[in-house]
Design a protein around this motif. Structure first.
Motif, mmCIF file in Angstrom:
data_model
loop_
_atom_site.group_PDB
_atom_site.id
_atom_site.type_symbol
_atom_site.label_atom_id
_atom_site.label_comp_id
_atom_site.label_asym_id
_atom_site.label_seq_id
_atom_site.Cartn_x
_atom_site.Cartn_y
_atom_site.Cartn_z
ATOM 1 N N THR A 1 3.039 12.966 26.049
ATOM 2 C CA THR A 1 2.762 12.142 24.848
ATOM 3 C C THR A 1 1.420 11.914 24.178
ATOM 4 O O THR A 1 1.202 11.828 23.274
ATOM 5 C CB THR A 1 3.794 11.099 24.671
ATOM 6 N N PHE B 1 13.158 13.304 30.058
ATOM 7 C CA PHE B 1 12.386 12.203 29.397
ATOM 8 C C PHE B 1 11.078 11.926 30.223
ATOM 9 O O PHE B 1 10.111 11.426 29.899
ATOM 10 C CB PHE B 1 13.324 11.078 29.140
ATOM 11 N N TRP C 1 12.259 14.935 21.176
ATOM 12 C CA TRP C 1 10.770 14.772 21.224
ATOM 13 C C TRP C 1 10.392 15.521 19.950
ATOM 14 O O TRP C 1 10.775 16.591 19.509
ATOM 15 C CB TRP C 1 10.111 15.497 22.496
ATOM 16 N N GLN C 2 9.419 14.753 19.186
ATOM 17 C CA GLN C 2 8.841 15.189 18.004
ATOM 18 C C GLN C 2 7.130 15.365 18.618
ATOM 19 O O GLN C 2 6.683 14.391 18.890
ATOM 20 C CB GLN C 2 8.534 14.181 16.966
ATOM 21 N N PHE C 3 6.848 16.555 18.099
ATOM 22 C CA PHE C 3 5.236 16.885 18.662
ATOM 23 C C PHE C 3 4.653 17.749 18.010
ATOM 24 O O PHE C 3 5.168 18.501 16.764
ATOM 25 C CB PHE C 3 5.459 17.567 20.076
ATOM 26 N N ARG D 1 8.608 14.485 29.529
ATOM 27 C CA ARG D 1 8.145 14.456 28.125
ATOM 28 C C ARG D 1 7.075 13.104 27.991
ATOM 29 O O ARG D 1 6.060 13.304 27.351
ATOM 30 C CB ARG D 1 9.214 14.069 27.203
ATOM 31 N N ASP D 2 7.508 12.037 28.678
ATOM 32 C CA ASP D 2 6.524 10.734 28.730
ATOM 33 C C ASP D 2 5.219 11.179 29.247
ATOM 34 O O ASP D 2 4.207 10.501 28.888
ATOM 35 C CB ASP D 2 7.336 9.844 29.382
ATOM 36 N N SER E 1 4.609 23.974 22.575
ATOM 37 C CA SER E 1 4.756 22.447 22.843
ATOM 38 C C SER E 1 3.967 22.361 24.109
ATOM 39 O O SER E 1 3.830 22.943 24.854
ATOM 40 C CB SER E 1 6.298 22.112 23.106
ATOM 41 N N LYS F 1 10.491 19.412 16.210
ATOM 42 C CA LYS F 1 11.249 18.289 16.761
ATOM 43 C C LYS F 1 12.248 19.456 17.632
ATOM 44 O O LYS F 1 12.785 20.237 17.429
ATOM 45 C CB LYS F 1 12.285 17.757 15.867
ATOM 46 N N ASP F 2 12.206 18.613 19.153
ATOM 47 C CA ASP F 2 13.465 19.085 20.030
ATOM 48 C C ASP F 2 14.504 18.195 19.874
ATOM 49 O O ASP F 2 14.489 16.921 20.068
ATOM 50 C CB ASP F 2 12.785 19.192 21.390
ATOM 51 N N THR G 1 17.254 13.079 18.835
ATOM 52 C CA THR G 1 15.827 13.312 19.015
ATOM 53 C C THR G 1 15.759 13.404 20.479
ATOM 54 O O THR G 1 15.667 12.309 21.159
ATOM 55 C CB THR G 1 15.204 12.870 18.188
#
Length: 256
Positions: A254, A247, A117-119, A250-251, A199, A224-225, A115
Motif C-alpha cells: 500500500t 491481506f 484493494w483499491q489501487f 496487500r498491506d 497492480s 478495485k479488486d 473490497t
C-alpha cells in the motif's frame, strides 16, 4: 460445496444403499466434506494474489487432504464459476469508474462483494530498461514502447470503446495481447522496450524476475479488486486463511 463432489458422493450413497445401509444423505455429505476440505477460487491475473496463494498453501498442514482448485480468469468467468461450476468464492477486478455497473451485475446475479484493494496501476519493466533509472514516469517516457495487455478483460455490458476511453495509453504504443500470464515475464525480460500496466507486485517477485515497477504521473485510473460470493455463503476456515494471507501481502504494497 456439495455439488462439487456430486458424482463421488452419489456413488458412495449408492454403494451404501445396495449394501442395505440406510444413512441420511445430508449427514453423509457433511461427514465426507469434513474429511476432505475444499478450497476453490477464481482470481484475476494478479501477481500479488498469486504470491498470497503460495503463502496460503504453505500454511496448510501437509497431513491434510485438501482439494484445491485455483483458476486465473476474467470477471465474467469468475462469476460463472460461482453460479454454475461450484466455486464458492472469487475475486474480480474492475475500473472504479464503472463500479456502479459492476455492482448492479453482482446484485442481479444474487452475489455480494467486499473490497479487497483499491489501487493505481504501475508500469512493469525489466530492471535493465533505461526507464528504470527514473522514480516516476510520464506517458511521454513510454512513447513507442510495446505494451503487453491481457486480451480478455472486457465485459459485455460495457463497450470496448467505452472501456478503453478510461484507460491510459502512451503515444505511438504497440499492443501485444496475451491470454495467459505465464509468458508475460519472459516477454518483458527478453523483448526490448516492453512494459505492462499491473497492480503493484511484491518486492520478492520483482527480484526473482529481474523487473522493476514505476508509477506514471498521468495514470491516475483507480482499479478495485473485490471478493465475490453468493449472498448467503459463509466463508470457510480455508477461505479465511487465504484472505488473511492476501491481506498481509496487500498491506506490504500500500505504500509503494
Amino acid at each position: 460445496m456439495f455439488h462439487l463432489q456430486s458424482f463421488f458422493l452419489t456413488m458412495v450413497y449408492l454403494e451404501w444403499f445396495v449394501s442395505g445401509r440406510h444413512f441420511s444423505m445430508e449427514r453423509d455429505i457433511h461427514r465426507l466434506a469434513e474429511q476432505r476440505p475444499m478450497f476453490h477460487i477464481s482470481i484475476p491475473r494478479a501477481s500479488y494474489i498469486t504470491y498470497a496463494f503460495t503463502e496460503f498453501i504453505q500454511r496448510i498442514h501437509t497431513n491434510k487432504d485438501v482439494r484445491i482448485n485455483y483458476q486465473e480468469t476474467n470477471t465474467m468467468d469468475a462469476i460463472e464459476n460461482i453460479l454454475q461450476n461450484g466455486f464458492p468464492i472469487g475475486i474480480i477486478r474492475y475500473p472504479v469508474v464503472f463500479e456502479k455497473e459492476f455492482l448492479e451485475l453482482i446484485e442481479k446475479k444474487g452475489l455480494r462483494s467486499e473490497t479487497i484493494w483499491q489501487f493505481r496501476n504501475v508500469a512493469l519493466l525489466t530492471e535493465d530498461d533505461p526507464l528504470a533509472e527514473k522514480e516516476i514516469l510520464t506517458l511521454q517516457d513510454l512513447e513507442g514502447y510495446k505494451e503487453l495487455v491481457h486480451g480478455d478483460v472486457y465485459v459485455p455490458f460495457i463497450s470496448k470503446k467505452e472501456y478503453n476511453r478510461h484507460s491510459v495509453q502512451p503515444p505511438k504504443v504497440k499492443r501485444i495481447y496475451l491470454y495467459e500470464r505465464g509468458s508475460q515475464f519472459d516477454l518483458l525480460r527478453n523483448v526490448p522496450s516492453t512494459f505492462m500496466w499491473v497492480s503493484p507486485l511484491p518486492e520478492t517477485i520483482l527480484k526473482q524476475q529481474g523487473l522493476c515497477q514505476r508509477y506514471c504521473e498521468e495514470n491516475k485510473v483507480l482499479y478495485k479488486d473485490a471478493l465475490i460470493c453468493r449472498e448467503e455463503y459463509v466463508l470457510s476456515g480455508l477461505d479465511k486463511m487465504f484472505l488473511d494471507a492476501l491481506f498481509q501481502v496487500r498491506d506490504t504494497l500500500t505504500d509503494i
